[in-house]
Design an enzyme around this catalytic site. Structure first.
Site, short mmCIF file in Angstrom:
data_model
loop_
_atom_site.label_atom_id
_atom_site.label_comp_id
_atom_site.label_asym_id
_atom_site.label_seq_id
_atom_site.Cartn_x
_atom_site.Cartn_y
_atom_site.Cartn_z
N SER A 29 37.01 76.19 -30.83
CA SER A 29 37.50 77.10 -31.78
C SER A 29 37.32 78.75 -30.60
O SER A 29 36.03 79.30 -30.04
CB SER A 29 36.77 77.80 -33.05
OG SER A 29 37.35 76.65 -33.73
N HIS A 60 43.18 75.61 -31.82
CA HIS A 60 42.76 74.33 -31.26
C HIS A 60 44.00 74.24 -30.44
O HIS A 60 45.09 74.16 -30.98
CB HIS A 60 42.71 73.69 -31.72
CG HIS A 60 41.03 74.24 -32.13
ND1 HIS A 60 40.09 73.18 -31.25
CD2 HIS A 60 40.47 74.86 -32.66
CE1 HIS A 60 38.80 73.64 -32.08
NE2 HIS A 60 39.20 74.23 -32.67
N HIS A 82 37.79 67.19 -36.13
CA HIS A 82 36.69 67.55 -36.81
C HIS A 82 36.98 66.98 -38.18
O HIS A 82 38.23 66.42 -38.57
CB HIS A 82 37.26 69.29 -37.34
CG HIS A 82 36.99 69.86 -36.28
ND1 HIS A 82 38.92 70.37 -35.83
CD2 HIS A 82 36.58 71.13 -36.09
CE1 HIS A 82 37.86 71.90 -34.99
NE2 HIS A 82 36.90 72.24 -35.30
N TYR A 84 36.39 67.69 -41.48
CA TYR A 84 37.47 68.43 -42.08
C TYR A 84 39.17 67.95 -42.59
O TYR A 84 39.74 68.55 -42.81
CB TYR A 84 36.90 69.96 -42.38
CG TYR A 84 37.78 70.59 -41.01
CD1 TYR A 84 38.68 71.50 -41.33
CD2 TYR A 84 36.47 70.73 -40.34
CE1 TYR A 84 38.86 71.85 -39.84
CE2 TYR A 84 36.54 72.01 -39.21
CZ TYR A 84 38.11 72.52 -39.62
OH TYR A 84 38.60 72.96 -38.14
N GLU A 85 39.11 68.02 -41.01
CA GLU A 85 40.34 68.33 -40.97
C GLU A 85 40.97 66.23 -41.97
O GLU A 85 42.45 65.72 -41.91
CB GLU A 85 41.44 67.69 -39.35
CG GLU A 85 40.53 69.00 -38.99
CD GLU A 85 41.29 68.82 -37.39
OE1 GLU A 85 42.93 69.48 -36.96
OE2 GLU A 85 40.47 68.96 -36.65
N ALA A 112 31.66 77.42 -32.41
CA ALA A 112 32.05 78.03 -32.73
C ALA A 112 30.63 78.37 -34.14
O ALA A 112 31.78 77.17 -34.59
CB ALA A 112 33.54 79.18 -32.79
N MET A 210 30.81 73.60 -37.81
CA MET A 210 31.28 72.18 -38.23
C MET A 210 32.46 71.28 -37.45
O MET A 210 33.23 70.12 -37.68
CB MET A 210 32.94 72.60 -39.43
CG MET A 210 32.65 73.65 -40.86
SD MET A 210 34.06 74.25 -40.79
CE MET A 210 33.74 76.23 -41.89
N SER A 211 31.45 71.33 -36.61
CA SER A 211 31.62 70.00 -35.67
C SER A 211 30.40 69.71 -34.38
O SER A 211 29.55 69.70 -35.12
CB SER A 211 32.70 70.64 -33.96
OG SER A 211 32.59 71.95 -33.54
N ASN A 234 29.84 84.98 -35.71
CA ASN A 234 29.49 85.59 -37.84
C ASN A 234 28.48 85.11 -37.84
O ASN A 234 27.94 84.27 -37.06
CB ASN A 234 30.69 85.58 -38.42
CG ASN A 234 30.71 83.82 -38.65
OD1 ASN A 234 31.33 82.96 -38.01
ND2 ASN A 234 29.68 83.50 -39.46
N HIS A 246 38.47 82.68 -41.04
CA HIS A 246 38.69 82.57 -39.33
C HIS A 246 39.05 83.53 -38.40
O HIS A 246 38.50 83.67 -37.61
CB HIS A 246 39.57 81.62 -39.70
CG HIS A 246 39.70 80.87 -38.36
ND1 HIS A 246 38.92 79.65 -38.08
CD2 HIS A 246 40.99 80.64 -38.34
CE1 HIS A 246 39.25 79.36 -37.00
NE2 HIS A 246 40.46 79.57 -36.93
N1 HPA Z 1 29.60 78.63 -41.25
C1 HPA Z 1 29.96 77.15 -40.27
N2 HPA Z 1 31.12 76.77 -39.39
C2 HPA Z 1 31.70 78.40 -38.68
C3 HPA Z 1 30.94 79.33 -38.69
C4 HPA Z 1 29.72 79.59 -39.74
O1 HPA Z 1 30.02 80.69 -40.65
N3 HPA Z 1 31.17 80.30 -37.75
C5 HPA Z 1 32.36 79.45 -37.26
N4 HPA Z 1 32.32 78.07 -37.47
#
Ligand code: HPA
Length: 274
Positions: A29, A60, A82, A84-85, A112, A210-211, A234, A246
């Site tokens: 991302s 993406h 991903h 989750y998709e 990320a 998440m990847s 973050n 996001h």
């Molecule tokens: N959690 C999960 N996935 C993420 C985060 C997070 O805080 N930041 C970017 N991808």
């Protein structure tokens, strides 16, 4: 995901390029900008490639970019798939199988991630030293084709030690501060609760995303060497007194783009290949 599908995708790509790629890049991302630095690029949208799924998340692009970067022929995924998709683990990791079939034996995987380690700050880059698969499943479940890898693959050096040391040295040389740590792969798409983040910290996690974990498992199965880099976009939920968005993730990756680009390009220049 049978071998014929991998071959068909690989042949399609082979027919479009003059020089075979030697290094694979999976760009997370907000980190797809690296692909824009590739010289004389051959761009192949995922939807053109036989059996390739299509990328859906914003930030993406959904294409392969193949060409020269810092003296190496690279194949970059600008956008990944991903779990989750709604893709299966086999679909998520299909591009890694195709890379292997193309002759690629080394990959750099980026993402990320939220910082769990409280000494981290948004905008930090983290060299991934190891991971925790918290996705509740594995891309390696199912019949095993011994030609592709072992039934019970070793994961004790999932992230190549030489690559880790080399990445850290390169960052020092460039005066770019990097963290190192353990990446936890969750399925998403919801961010974690504060209680989950506290649990992940006790487990030994330094960052959560998440990847990455599925791709790295398949790369190890295929005996590829892996370098992983997280952009801490973050702090994970509950650490700072603010909600996660996001947009924040994209904003922070945008801010560290320059460091990220400089670091990864220099790493590519003399990454040991075999
Ligand atoms: N959690 C999960 N996935 C993420 C985060 C997070 O805080 N930041 C970017 N991808």
């Amino acid at each position: 995901m049978d071998y014929t599908m991998i071959q068909e995708a690989s042949n399609y790509i082979k027919n479009k390029v003059a020089t075979m790629p030697e290094l694979g890049l999976v760009l997370g991302s907000g980190l797809g900008v690296l692909a824009e630095e590739i010289n004389e690029p051959v761009v192949i949208p995922y939807n053109e490639i036989p059996h390739f799924p299509e990328s859906t998340v914003s930030g993406h692009k959904g294409q392969l970019v193949i060409g020269n970067l810092e003296g190496k022929t690279v194949l970059a995924m600008q956008g990944r798939f991903h779990f989750y998709e709604g893709y299966t683990m086999q679909q998520v990791t299909f591009p890694i199988r195709v890379m292997k079939e193309l002759g690629i034996n080394s990959i750099i995987v980026t993402n990320a991630a939220g910082g769990i380690n409280e000494s981290f700050q948004p905008g930090d880059l983290m060299i991934i030293t190891d991971h925790i698969n918290n996705m509740g499943t594995s891309p390696l479940i199912g019949p095993n084709d011994e030609a592709m890898g072992a039934r019970f693959p070793d994961m004790s050096t999932a992230y190549d030690k030489e690559y880790i040391n080399y990445a850290i040295k390169t960052a020092e040389m460039l005066n770019i501060n990097v963290q190192r740590g353990v990446y936890v792969g969750n399925t998403g798409p919801a961010y974690e609760t504060p209680a989950e983040v506290r649990m992940l910290r006790i487990w030994g996690g330094d960052a959560v995303g998440m990847s990455t974990v599925p791709e790295v498992m398949v790369a190890n199965h295929a005996k590829m060497r892996v370098l992983g880099i997280s952009c801490i976009s973050n702090m994970a939920a509950g650490i700072l007194d603010q909600p996660l968005t996001h947009d924040e993730v994209m904003e922070t990756t945008d801010k560290v783009k320059q460091d990220f680009l400089q670091l990864v390009k220099r790493i590519i220049q003399s990454l040991p290949m075999n």
